[in-house]
Design a protein around this motif. Structure first.
Motif, mmCIF file in Angstrom:
data_model
loop_
_atom_site.group_PDB
_atom_site.id
_atom_site.type_symbol
_atom_site.label_atom_id
_atom_site.label_comp_id
_atom_site.label_asym_id
_atom_site.label_seq_id
_atom_site.Cartn_x
_atom_site.Cartn_y
_atom_site.Cartn_z
ATOM 1 N N UNK A 197 47.314 -12.891 -76.383
ATOM 2 C CA UNK A 197 46.651 -13.157 -75.106
ATOM 3 C C UNK A 197 47.437 -12.492 -73.980
ATOM 4 N N UNK A 198 46.721 -12.088 -72.925
ATOM 5 C CA UNK A 198 47.375 -11.409 -71.821
ATOM 6 C C UNK A 198 46.851 -11.958 -70.502
ATOM 7 N N UNK A 247 40.509 -6.582 -74.840
ATOM 8 C CA UNK A 247 39.492 -6.615 -73.782
ATOM 9 C C UNK A 247 39.620 -5.384 -72.902
ATOM 10 N N UNK A 248 38.490 -4.860 -72.446
ATOM 11 C CA UNK A 248 38.490 -3.709 -71.540
ATOM 12 C C UNK A 248 38.363 -4.186 -70.096
ATOM 13 N N UNK A 249 38.618 -3.268 -69.174
ATOM 14 C CA UNK A 249 38.421 -3.587 -67.764
ATOM 15 C C UNK A 249 36.968 -3.978 -67.506
ATOM 16 N N UNK A 250 36.025 -3.267 -68.119
ATOM 17 C CA UNK A 250 34.611 -3.595 -67.954
ATOM 18 C C UNK A 250 34.333 -5.021 -68.395
ATOM 19 N N UNK A 251 34.845 -5.390 -69.541
ATOM 20 C CA UNK A 251 34.623 -6.740 -70.049
ATOM 21 C C UNK A 251 35.178 -7.779 -69.086
ATOM 22 N N UNK A 270 45.687 -4.111 -69.227
ATOM 23 C CA UNK A 270 47.127 -4.083 -69.499
ATOM 24 C C UNK A 270 47.606 -5.440 -70.016
ATOM 25 N N UNK A 271 48.771 -5.463 -70.596
ATOM 26 C CA UNK A 271 49.337 -6.718 -71.072
ATOM 27 C C UNK A 271 49.567 -7.699 -69.939
ATOM 28 N N UNK A 314 39.541 4.071 -65.687
ATOM 29 C CA UNK A 314 38.127 3.934 -65.997
ATOM 30 C C UNK A 314 37.817 2.555 -66.546
ATOM 31 N N UNK A 315 36.550 2.161 -66.448
ATOM 32 C CA UNK A 315 36.165 0.826 -66.882
ATOM 33 C C UNK A 315 36.330 0.609 -68.380
ATOM 34 N N UNK A 316 36.324 1.675 -69.152
ATOM 35 C CA UNK A 316 36.468 1.519 -70.598
ATOM 36 C C UNK A 316 37.935 1.417 -71.028
ATOM 37 N N UNK A 317 38.845 1.548 -70.066
ATOM 38 C CA UNK A 317 40.267 1.435 -70.393
ATOM 39 C C UNK A 317 40.591 -0.003 -70.797
#
Length: 258
Positions: free
Chosen positions: A1-2, A33-37, A66-67, A60-63
């Motif tokens: 988890x992050x 999880x991605x930024x978009x999610x 980060x932890x 980008x949103x698909x990135x």
């Protein structure tokens, strides 16, 4: 988890749950999880998102998230119109679809469209999806779209014009309001058999839809629509185009009104 802290542009905060507005949002996310999610899970469709900074660096949103760290989400900026300008309105925007057609924009509308069908059309034909349904706009296949916040059709139209900068590329009365087909100019002689005698006597400008065969001319109803449309295309100016000026433009561009 992050655990990641997200902040949103003030114009996006009305899309967040009430308890999360006005302050940074610290949430724990599952790995992968991605930024978009993460952004859409908080209520903001990707169509409303502009630049995303992760600890100050654009991503980008698909990135992947980060932890840990800080994610700053900006609102999408008003767009410069680029071809093709094809709009697809969902079931909530039927009256607004008609206004877009009145302004000359290629606009698809069917209140029986399912969300999956809208996504498929948007993905295959590159339509710009306009909707008040945030869940629809979160679908991955919808690349271009806008969440419409206003509830009243004329206010919705003003919002669309401002967001997509449509005023300078509008071609009023160039499409059939019913069929969405470009109108074709008719000579008075061609129109004479299909319009009332009093119209033949008073009007010289006619156009027709080759799909439904309706004939349009700049009558009193057209003048009222023109005033309403001019206000929506120039919401800050609050002025209407004079009917003679609009009729002259109709003659030049090959457009027409009912």
């Amino acid at each position: 988890m992050q655990t990641v802290v997200l902040t949103f542009d003030s114009s996006l905060t009305p899309l967040l749950p009430l308890a999360l507005r006005g302050h940074p949002v610290a949430r724990t996310w599952a790995d992968g999880a991605t930024l978009k999610h993460a952004i859409e899970a908080l209520g903001v469709p990707h169509t409303e998102v502009g630049q995303v900074l992760v600890d100050g660096a654009p991503m980008g949103l698909e990135a992947m998230l980060p932890g840990r760290g800080h994610v700053a989400v900006s609102a999408v900026a008003p767009l410069v119109p680029t071809a093709p300008l094809h709009f697809l309105c969902d079931a909530h925007l039927g009256a607004t679809a008609r206004l877009l057609r009145m302004a000359g924009f290629d606009t698809a509308y069917d209140n029986n469209y399912a969300d999956a069908a809208i996504e498929a059309l948007a993905q295959g034909e590159d339509w710009i999806v306009l909707s008040r349904d945030r869940e629809l706009l979160k679908r991955r296949g919808i690349r271009r779209g806008a969440f419409i916040r206003a509830r009243e059709p004329q206010a919705q139209m003003r919002e669309i014009v401002m967001r997509l900068r449509l005023a300078d590329v509008a071609k009023p009365f160039s499409r059939c309001l019913e069929c969405n087909v470009p109108l074709r100019m008719l000579s008075p002689e061609e129109a004479s058999a299909s319009v009332p005698p009093r119209v033949r006597e008073r009007q010289r400008l006619f156009s027709t839809c080759d799909a439904c065969r309706r004939i349009y001319w700049p009558g009193s109803h057209w003048a009222r629509m023109n005033a309403v449309l001019a206000d929506m295309l120039s919401p800050q100016a609050g002025v209407s185009i004079d009917p003679p000026e609009a009729a002259e433009r109709m003659s030049r561009t090959g457009s027409a009104g009912a």
